[in-house]
Structures are given as C-alpha cells and as structure tokens.
Design an enzyme around this catalytic site. Sequence first.
Site, PDB file in Angstrom:
ATOM      1  N   TYR A   1      -0.219  -4.623  15.064  1.00 35.79           N
ATOM      2  CA  TYR A   1       0.979  -3.786  15.143  1.00 35.79           C
ATOM      3  C   TYR A   1       1.963  -4.513  16.068  1.00 35.79           C
ATOM      4  O   TYR A   1       1.664  -4.692  17.255  1.00 35.79           O
ATOM      5  CB  TYR A   1       0.645  -2.415  15.744  1.00 35.79           C
ATOM      6  CG  TYR A   1      -0.119  -1.494  14.813  1.00 35.79           C
ATOM      7  CD1 TYR A   1      -1.497  -1.629  14.628  1.00 35.79           C
ATOM      8  CD2 TYR A   1       0.544  -0.476  14.127  1.00 35.79           C
ATOM      9  CE1 TYR A   1      -2.190  -0.770  13.784  1.00 35.79           C
ATOM     10  CE2 TYR A   1      -0.146   0.390  13.275  1.00 35.79           C
ATOM     11  CZ  TYR A   1      -1.512   0.230  13.108  1.00 35.79           C
ATOM     12  OH  TYR A   1      -2.192   1.083  12.271  1.00 35.79           O
TER      13      TYR A   1
ATOM     14  N   LYS B   1      -2.864   8.027   9.498  1.00 33.13           N
ATOM     15  CA  LYS B   1      -3.576   9.306   9.553  1.00 33.13           C
ATOM     16  C   LYS B   1      -3.492  10.188   8.306  1.00 33.13           C
ATOM     17  O   LYS B   1      -4.267  11.147   8.180  1.00 33.13           O
ATOM     18  CB  LYS B   1      -3.038  10.135  10.734  1.00 33.13           C
ATOM     19  CG  LYS B   1      -3.371   9.559  12.090  1.00 33.13           C
ATOM     20  CD  LYS B   1      -4.866   9.641  12.357  1.00 33.13           C
ATOM     21  CE  LYS B   1      -5.280   8.924  13.602  1.00 33.13           C
ATOM     22  NZ  LYS B   1      -6.595   8.355  13.527  1.00 33.13           N
TER      23      LYS B   1
ATOM     24  N   TYR C   1      -6.968   6.788  17.463  1.00 42.89           N
ATOM     25  CA  TYR C   1      -6.896   5.913  16.284  1.00 42.89           C
ATOM     26  C   TYR C   1      -8.173   6.003  15.446  1.00 42.89           C
ATOM     27  O   TYR C   1      -8.102   6.077  14.218  1.00 42.89           O
ATOM     28  CB  TYR C   1      -6.634   4.464  16.718  1.00 42.89           C
ATOM     29  CG  TYR C   1      -6.170   3.582  15.586  1.00 42.89           C
ATOM     30  CD1 TYR C   1      -4.820   3.488  15.256  1.00 42.89           C
ATOM     31  CD2 TYR C   1      -7.079   2.863  14.821  1.00 42.89           C
ATOM     32  CE1 TYR C   1      -4.392   2.696  14.191  1.00 42.89           C
ATOM     33  CE2 TYR C   1      -6.662   2.068  13.754  1.00 42.89           C
ATOM     34  CZ  TYR C   1      -5.319   1.993  13.455  1.00 42.89           C
ATOM     35  OH  TYR C   1      -4.899   1.221  12.400  1.00 42.89           O
TER      36      TYR C   1
HETATM   37  P1  FAD Z   1      -1.757  13.317  -2.598  1.00 42.42           P
HETATM   38  O1  FAD Z   1      -2.536  12.074  -2.429  1.00 42.42           O
HETATM   39  O2  FAD Z   1      -0.271  13.208  -2.671  1.00 42.42           O
HETATM   40  O3  FAD Z   1      -2.310  14.059  -3.884  1.00 42.42           O
HETATM   41  C1  FAD Z   1      -1.655  15.123  -4.492  1.00 42.42           C
HETATM   42  C2  FAD Z   1      -1.950  15.099  -5.969  1.00 42.42           C
HETATM   43  O4  FAD Z   1      -1.367  16.247  -6.570  1.00 42.42           O
HETATM   44  C3  FAD Z   1      -1.366  13.892  -6.673  1.00 42.42           C
HETATM   45  O5  FAD Z   1      -2.356  13.265  -7.435  1.00 42.42           O
HETATM   46  C4  FAD Z   1      -0.244  14.469  -7.506  1.00 42.42           C
HETATM   47  O6  FAD Z   1      -0.020  13.719  -8.697  1.00 42.42           O
HETATM   48  C5  FAD Z   1      -0.750  15.868  -7.783  1.00 42.42           C
HETATM   49  N1  FAD Z   1       0.302  16.831  -8.099  1.00 42.42           N
HETATM   50  C6  FAD Z   1       1.532  16.944  -7.558  1.00 42.42           C
HETATM   51  N2  FAD Z   1       2.197  17.972  -8.104  1.00 42.42           N
HETATM   52  C7  FAD Z   1       1.377  18.535  -9.008  1.00 42.42           C
HETATM   53  C8  FAD Z   1       1.504  19.628  -9.892  1.00 42.42           C
HETATM   54  N3  FAD Z   1       2.627  20.343  -9.942  1.00 42.42           N
HETATM   55  N4  FAD Z   1       0.454  19.925 -10.686  1.00 42.42           N
HETATM   56  C9  FAD Z   1      -0.697  19.207 -10.635  1.00 42.42           C
HETATM   57  N5  FAD Z   1      -0.860  18.149  -9.818  1.00 42.42           N
HETATM   58  C10 FAD Z   1       0.164  17.823  -9.009  1.00 42.42           C
HETATM   59  N6  FAD Z   1      -0.908   7.186   4.680  1.00 42.42           N
HETATM   60  C11 FAD Z   1      -1.377   6.306   5.544  1.00 42.42           C
HETATM   61  O7  FAD Z   1      -2.119   6.715   6.427  1.00 42.42           O
HETATM   62  N7  FAD Z   1      -1.050   4.980   5.451  1.00 42.42           N
HETATM   63  C12 FAD Z   1      -0.244   4.495   4.452  1.00 42.42           C
HETATM   64  O8  FAD Z   1       0.013   3.302   4.365  1.00 42.42           O
HETATM   65  C13 FAD Z   1       0.281   5.397   3.539  1.00 42.42           C
HETATM   66  N8  FAD Z   1       1.090   4.977   2.537  1.00 42.42           N
HETATM   67  C14 FAD Z   1       1.609   5.890   1.692  1.00 42.42           C
HETATM   68  C15 FAD Z   1       2.496   5.471   0.693  1.00 42.42           C
HETATM   69  C16 FAD Z   1       3.075   6.396  -0.168  1.00 42.42           C
HETATM   70  C17 FAD Z   1       4.060   5.918  -1.232  1.00 42.42           C
HETATM   71  C18 FAD Z   1       2.764   7.774  -0.034  1.00 42.42           C
HETATM   72  C19 FAD Z   1       3.399   8.783  -0.944  1.00 42.42           C
HETATM   73  C20 FAD Z   1       1.860   8.172   0.947  1.00 42.42           C
HETATM   74  C21 FAD Z   1       1.293   7.255   1.831  1.00 42.42           C
HETATM   75  N9  FAD Z   1       0.393   7.647   2.827  1.00 42.42           N
HETATM   76  C22 FAD Z   1      -0.085   6.757   3.687  1.00 42.42           C
HETATM   77  C23 FAD Z   1      -0.035   9.008   2.995  1.00 42.42           C
HETATM   78  C24 FAD Z   1      -1.376   9.284   2.309  1.00 42.42           C
HETATM   79  O9  FAD Z   1      -1.498   8.492   1.158  1.00 42.42           O
HETATM   80  C25 FAD Z   1      -1.402  10.772   2.028  1.00 42.42           C
HETATM   81  O10 FAD Z   1      -1.393  11.436   3.282  1.00 42.42           O
HETATM   82  C26 FAD Z   1      -2.603  11.236   1.197  1.00 42.42           C
HETATM   83  O11 FAD Z   1      -2.500  10.749  -0.112  1.00 42.42           O
HETATM   84  C27 FAD Z   1      -2.658  12.764   1.186  1.00 42.42           C
HETATM   85  O12 FAD Z   1      -3.592  13.213   0.251  1.00 42.42           O
HETATM   86  P2  FAD Z   1      -3.373  14.566  -0.543  1.00 42.42           P
HETATM   87  O13 FAD Z   1      -4.564  14.704  -1.404  1.00 42.42           O
HETATM   88  O14 FAD Z   1      -3.023  15.640   0.398  1.00 42.42           O
HETATM   89  O15 FAD Z   1      -2.062  14.341  -1.398  1.00 42.42           O
HETATM   90  C1  DHB Z   2      -2.193   0.573   6.697  1.00 42.58           C
HETATM   91  C2  DHB Z   2      -1.273   1.578   6.677  1.00 42.58           C
HETATM   92  C3  DHB Z   2      -0.896   2.164   7.857  1.00 42.58           C
HETATM   93  O1  DHB Z   2      -0.002   3.148   7.838  1.00 42.58           O
HETATM   94  C4  DHB Z   2      -1.419   1.753   9.058  1.00 42.58           C
HETATM   95  O2  DHB Z   2      -1.007   2.335  10.206  1.00 42.58           O
HETATM   96  C5  DHB Z   2      -2.356   0.760   9.074  1.00 42.58           C
HETATM   97  C6  DHB Z   2      -2.744   0.157   7.875  1.00 42.58           C
HETATM   98  C7  DHB Z   2      -2.600  -0.047   5.416  1.00 42.58           C
HETATM   99  O3  DHB Z   2      -2.028   0.312   4.383  1.00 42.58           O
HETATM  100  O4  DHB Z   2      -3.469  -0.924   5.426  1.00 42.58           O
END
Ligand code: FAD
Ligand code: DHB
Length: 393
Positions: A199, A295, A383
């Site tokens: 980082y 997270k 972390y």
């Molecule tokens: P989601 O993974 O968003 O799952 C929700 C699901 O519901 C999806 O499959 C969606 O298609 C579905 N859905 C939505 N609306 C409907 C509907 N109306 N009907 C039926 N299904 C529906 N976190 C990190 O810690 N590090 C990262 O690098 C990071 N990168 C990310 C990059 C992106 C582009 C995004 C969007 C998020 C990122 N996150 C990251 C956050 C992390 O991926 C999310 O916190 C995690 O996916 C949360 O899980 P969830 O199951 O709550 O939601």
């Molecule tokens: C990654 C994403 C993050 O947000 C982070 O704090 C560390 C690693 C990753 O995508 O690998």
Amino acid sequence: MPFSRTQVGIVGAGPAGLMLSHLLHLQGIESVVLESRSRQHCEERIRAGVLEQGTVDLLIKTGVGERLKREGLVHHGIELRFAGRGHRIDFGGSGITIYAQHELIKDLIKARLDAAGQVFFDIEDVTIHDFNTTNPTIRFRKGDAQELACDFIAGCDGYHGICRSTIPEGVLTTYERTYPFAWLGILAEVPPSSDELIYAYHPRGFALLSMRSPTVSRLYLQCTPEENIANWPDEKIWQELRTRLESDEGWKLTEGPIIQKGITGMRSVVVEPMQHGRLFLAGDAAHIVPPTGAKGLNLAVADVRVLARALIKFYSSGQTSLLDDYSKTCLRRVWKVQRFSWWMTSMLHRFADDNPFDQRRQLAELDYVTSSRAASKSLAENYVGLPFDDSAL
Ligand code: FAD
Ligand code: DHB
C-alpha cells in the site's frame, strides 16, 4: 401463475446469497437463490481478492475450502510504503488469503448445485411482497411469471438491488460519505513484484500492488471519479505505477500485458436497521466500504454468518431472539469495519483540498503506525479481521 414454496427466499447469488444458502443447507434449512445475471457472468466478474482469516476458517470448516487451501496465497503481513521506503506490518501469527472473489463464487455455486440446491440464474423482474407479514413472497419471471412463497426473504442483491429500495420510505436511515477519488484497477499477466501486498502513499496519489496468483498481478491507482479509462493506455498506467511505487531500496516493478482494466468509485454507506419485518438485508445491499481495507466481501460473509445462526435457532426452537437482534449484532461489526476502511483510505490517499499541513500529518500517521508496536498491532488486528464471538458456525 406457477407457485412454489421454500423456507428462505434469497435474492442475489453474490458471496452473501450463496454463502447463506450453503450455511442453511448444512443445517437442513431449504432456500431458493434468485439471481438476475447469468452463471457465467457471476463466475467471471472481477472484484475483491483478500479473505480474512475468519472467512477462510468458515469456508474450510463448512467444506467449501478445498481449492482455496490448494490455490490461495497465505500472507502474514503487508507493506506500507511512503517517502521511498517500505515498512512491514506483521500480522503476528494470523494471516489473510489471496483468492479471487469469482473463484470463491465458482466454489460456492458448485457446492450448492452438487447438493441439489436451488440456484436460478437469468431471473427477470424480481419483486418482493408482504415481508411485513408472516407470509412474504417473491415474484419473478423465468420465461413465465412465477411466485415463491417463503418464511423469510434475504436481500443479498448488492448495492443496486431491489430489496433495500422496496422498504417503505421513512424506515431506513442512510449514513453516507463519498470520496473525491476512485480506483483504476488492472489485472496483468506478470508475476507479482513483491511477496506481500504494498500500500503506497505518494505525492501523486495512492497505489496498491496486489496479486491473484504467482503469475497474475492486480494493481490499483487512485484517480479522479470522472476519469475515462480510454485515456489510460497501458504504458501510461505502468508509468504512473512505477512513479507511485518507487523505492530507494533497489526494488523494481515488473511489467507485463494488461488483461483487464476498470474504474471503481469509492464510498462509505450504511443503512440502519438492516431488517424490516421478515426481510433481512446482508452484504452490499446494506453497506458499502471503500476498498482500501479489503473488507467488502468479508463483511458480506460476516452478515450471513449472523443471519444463518439466527435462522437456525428459529427453525430448531421457534425462538426469534437472534433474528430480532440481527441488525444490532451486524451493525456493531459493520461500524468498526467502516471506521477501519475510512481510516486506511484517509491515511493513504491524496485529497484534492489538502494542504502541506495535511500531507505532513498523513506522513506522521504512517510513521507512527509503522514504528509503534501498539499502532501496527491495531492495524493488523483489523486487517486480518476482528474476531467472531460465535462458536456455532
Ligand atoms: P454482490 O457481490 O454485489 O452480489 C449481489 C448479487 O445480486 C449480484 O450477483 C447481482 O447480480 C445480484 N442482483 C442484483 N440485483 C438483483 C435483482 N434485482 N434480482 C436478482 N439478483 C440481483 N471489495 C474489496 O474488498 N476489494 C476490492 O477490490 C473490491 N473490488 C470491487 C470492484 C467492484 C467493481 C465492485 C462492484 C465491488 C468491489 N468490492 C471489492 C466489493 C466486494 O466485491 C463486495 O463487497 C461483495 O461482492 C459483496 O457481496 P454481496 O454478495 O453482498 O453483493
Ligand atoms: C485487493 C483489493 C483491495 O481493495 C485491497 O485493499 C487489497 C487487495 C485485491 O483486489 O487484490
């Protein structure tokens, strides 16, 4: 209209929805998962990559950690880099595992389908009804219009889903902060230039070196929220990464072909309460954290762990006490994770309106965190993931 029935209707097949369905199945509770996107889309969507120790332990304990154990990269520290020097934060015996979110999704989908679980993709027009009664329903279209009656609905449909926004106005309070920057993320076919995540705080902005495997690197750059990815040819990205990750200690960034790039906005959001009647919100449907603390995925899993335990208690004893406390129990963790994610973000990013005082203060904070045993222990504790107080799951 075709009609079916289940115990828990789950909207969304992300980490929250799939893990909830898996945990319930292990205790003999039936669920149906309804997902709007295709299975392929869910299994290829590039997102998070850092799993807390507690998340990993839960996946292994519940039988979905085999590939994770084989392919995940276990790390026992991270580096904070500033003023041209690296400083290692040791996790003190605990660890995190690098394993891509979409790989975890593949494992969970396979586990559910192998157990004859009901996970339906490409579902259209999902709406939820009567969750303020004991007979909630979910209507949707898969070809024809259908209705699913359930005892409870789990809103695991992410930040843009329909569950949270169906709750009547006035019930939820939203706490929110947006940041004046975003992350430009790349996936590159090149061995990681470091064994652990880096980082970096730099006068030109934050940079992060992460990885997915011994041959694939994941890197991020702080950019403006309005940035257009078309203005970032590969060479410009590598140039900026070289500058921000520079070190006086002879370290070099290895470069290679970029196979994916995108821009993600940053914000902190919490809605309270996370429950209304028999509708329970979990994961991104209830809260968003800026990614600096890694997270989002871990918090989604933590929510459904609480929800699964509460539903198991209800179905085994009829008692609703854990369900009644769902929101309160989750929010205690959610706010601590929000605090940590905000703190990491504030310490490591450049803000457009900061002045030389703010920059000196940020450097002092980094110096303190990396030289004080108490402060580095606190960063490490957060972390790798705060402990859970449940032994049931
Ligand atoms: P989601 O993974 O968003 O799952 C929700 C699901 O519901 C999806 O499959 C969606 O298609 C579905 N859905 C939505 N609306 C409907 C509907 N109306 N009907 C039926 N299904 C529906 N976190 C990190 O810690 N590090 C990262 O690098 C990071 N990168 C990310 C990059 C992106 C582009 C995004 C969007 C998020 C990122 N996150 C990251 C956050 C992390 O991926 C999310 O916190 C995690 O996916 C949360 O899980 P969830 O199951 O709550 O939601
Ligand atoms: C990654 C994403 C993050 O947000 C982070 O704090 C560390 C690693 C990753 O995508 O690998």
